[in-house]
Design a protein around this motif. Structure first.
Motif, PDB file in Angstrom:
ATOM      1  N   HIS A  16       0.815  -1.209   0.191  1.00 59.39           N
ATOM      2  CA  HIS A  16      -0.280  -0.104  -0.106  1.00 59.39           C
ATOM      3  C   HIS A  16       1.172   0.813   0.036  1.00 59.39           C
ATOM      4  CE1 HIS A  16       1.070  -0.682   4.149  1.00 59.39           C
ATOM      5  NE2 HIS A  16       0.830   0.759   4.769  1.00 59.39           N
ATOM      6  N   ASP A  67       4.876   3.692  -4.848  1.00 58.38           N
ATOM      7  CA  ASP A  67       3.996   4.522  -6.243  1.00 58.38           C
ATOM      8  C   ASP A  67       3.806   3.200  -7.795  1.00 58.38           C
ATOM      9  OD1 ASP A  67       3.111   5.380  -8.050  1.00 58.38           O
ATOM     10  OD2 ASP A  67       3.842   7.169  -7.587  1.00 58.38           O
ATOM     11  N   SER A 104       2.476 -11.148  -8.053  1.00 61.71           N
ATOM     12  CA  SER A 104       1.354 -11.018  -8.119  1.00 61.71           C
ATOM     13  C   SER A 104       0.710 -11.441  -6.539  1.00 61.71           C
ATOM     14  CB  SER A 104       0.059 -10.460  -9.406  1.00 61.71           C
ATOM     15  OG  SER A 104      -0.876  -9.556  -8.404  1.00 61.71           O
ATOM     16  N   ALA A 121      -8.055  -5.989  -4.701  1.00 61.26           N
ATOM     17  CA  ALA A 121      -7.924  -4.242  -5.434  1.00 61.26           C
ATOM     18  C   ALA A 121      -6.806  -3.750  -5.541  1.00 61.26           C
ATOM     19  CB  ALA A 121      -8.958  -3.365  -4.682  1.00 61.26           C
ATOM     20  N   LEU A 122      -5.633  -3.971  -4.755  1.00 59.36           N
ATOM     21  CA  LEU A 122      -4.406  -3.255  -4.134  1.00 59.36           C
ATOM     22  C   LEU A 122      -3.309  -4.121  -5.458  1.00 59.36           C
ATOM     23  CD1 LEU A 122      -2.082  -1.401  -2.955  1.00 59.36           C
ATOM     24  CD2 LEU A 122      -2.269  -2.843  -1.385  1.00 59.36           C
ATOM     25  N   ARG A 164      -4.130  -5.993  -8.016  1.00 58.00           N
ATOM     26  CA  ARG A 164      -4.939  -5.324  -9.490  1.00 58.00           C
ATOM     27  C   ARG A 164      -4.345  -3.927  -9.467  1.00 58.00           C
ATOM     28  NH1 ARG A 164      -5.889  -7.130 -13.436  1.00 58.00           N
ATOM     29  NH2 ARG A 164      -8.436  -8.667 -12.313  1.00 58.00           N
ATOM     30  N   SER A 165      -4.411  -2.657  -8.834  1.00 59.59           N
ATOM     31  CA  SER A 165      -3.904  -1.493  -9.510  1.00 59.59           C
ATOM     32  C   SER A 165      -2.059  -1.973  -9.311  1.00 59.59           C
ATOM     33  CB  SER A 165      -4.107  -0.689  -8.007  1.00 59.59           C
ATOM     34  OG  SER A 165      -3.252  -0.978  -7.355  1.00 59.59           O
ATOM     35  N   ASP A 171      -2.337  -3.481 -13.441  1.00 53.70           N
ATOM     36  CA  ASP A 171      -2.593  -2.532 -14.249  1.00 53.70           C
ATOM     37  C   ASP A 171      -1.596  -1.246 -14.649  1.00 53.70           C
ATOM     38  OD1 ASP A 171      -5.475  -3.044 -14.094  1.00 53.70           O
ATOM     39  OD2 ASP A 171      -6.381  -1.960 -12.787  1.00 53.70           O
ATOM     40  N   ALA A 172      -1.430  -0.620 -12.992  1.00 54.51           N
ATOM     41  CA  ALA A 172       0.126  -0.227 -13.319  1.00 54.51           C
ATOM     42  C   ALA A 172       1.361  -0.654 -14.178  1.00 54.51           C
ATOM     43  CB  ALA A 172       0.551   0.422 -12.533  1.00 54.51           C
TER      44      ALA A 172
END
Length: 295
Positions: free
Chosen positions: A75, A78, A98, A113-114, A116-117, A120-121
């Motif tokens: 979390h 970046d 992942s 969700a985390l 996945r983000s 996605d990046a």
């Protein structure tokens, strides 16, 4: 040059050794890394995934990157900034570690969700990518090491619920295959036997069979050559223990996976065997290789 982040972790440490053994130029990085953590000839740099500026020199001149997703510190990352810095350094290929939870627990803030983000990046980064989604790690049972050493006991919840846990060394070997240039691998004959393509692929990685905590305890006892007593915790007891080192949402999702795995979480994936050209290691094999931690 291949950069390995999380190089002192269970997957990263094996990956550095695997790549170095094949003659690859490797740069290993983590927050607390030192020369004793890497094989001779491996470049090592201290850097923090949560501090992008500390990573820029690490990426300089690299062509490929193993990106550890941050674990409990995910979390704080970046991922877009990390990938921008990697691209500026010359990185053209990224292999992301992942989690299976992206697909199986999409509503979980941590596992779904985390992660996945971060995925996605990676997809948006413009570099060639491969995503690894392992299930549970065999090495998670290092959490039992102290009680096994001191009292020859294991306490865990859901003693008879099985999951296909994977040896981190197998994850590392899959990652090494995806990181290396195809031209670097003598795969002309092997291509006929398995699909070596990794670009734009998601690999779900599991062990070869379901194994319960009770059976893991038996495998550890066999590896050590001594009896180990298994005690089944209640979910509340296990939750209280997990909360000592996990945020509440992570602990709750972890217990849900351990106690009521979805059909997908209990499925043995063919991906590791397809890529490795052999069956992934069993938990018993992992225990025999890592028994010293429990003696």
């Amino acid at each position: 040059m291949i950069v390995v982040t999380g190089a002192t972790g269970n997957v990263g440490r094996s990956l550095v050794r695997t790549l170095a053994a094949t003659g690859e130029k490797v740069r290993a990085t983590s927050r607390g890394i030192s020369a004793r953590d890497v094989p001779d000839g491996v470049d090592w740099r201290r850097a923090d995934l949560a501090d992008v500026e500390s990573l820029r020199a690490t990426f300089d001149g690299a062509r490929a990157l193993f990106l550890q997703s941050g674990g409990a510190s995910a979390h704080l990352l970046d991922p877009g900034a990390i990938l921008d810095a990697a691209g500026a350094g010359g990185v053209e290929r990224v292999v992301l570690l992942s989690s299976q939870g992206v697909a199986t627990r999409p509503d979980s803030p941590s596992h779904g969700a985390l992660m996945r983000s971060i995925e996605d990046a990676v997809r948006r980064s413009g570099v060639e990518w491969t995503i690894l989604r392992p299930g549970g790690f065999a090495s998670n049972t290092y959490a039992w090491a102290d009680s096994v050493r001191t009292s020859r006991t294991v306490a865990a919840p859901f003693g008879d619920v099985g999951l296909p846990v994977i040896d981190p060394a197998d994850i590392a070997e899959v990652a090494a295959t995806a990181l290396r240039d195809p031209a670097d691998i003598a795969e002309v004959a092997a291509t006929a036997l398995r699909d070596p393509a990794h670009a734009g692929r998601v690999h779900e990685l599991t062990g070869p069979a379901l194994i319960t905590p009770r059976q893991q305890t038996e495998a550890l006892a066999a590896a050590l050559g001594t009896p180990i007593r298994f005690t089944e915790q209640t979910p509340d007891e296990a939750r209280a223990q997990l909360l000592h080192f996990m945020p509440e949402p992570v602990a709750d999702t972890t217990l849900a996976i351990l106690g009521e795995p979805t059909p997908e979480e209990a499925r043995v994936s063919p991906d590791a065997e397809r890529i490795l050209g052999r069956a992934p290691h069993t938990y018993a094999e992992w225990a025999r290789r890592n028994g010293a931690a429990f003696r």
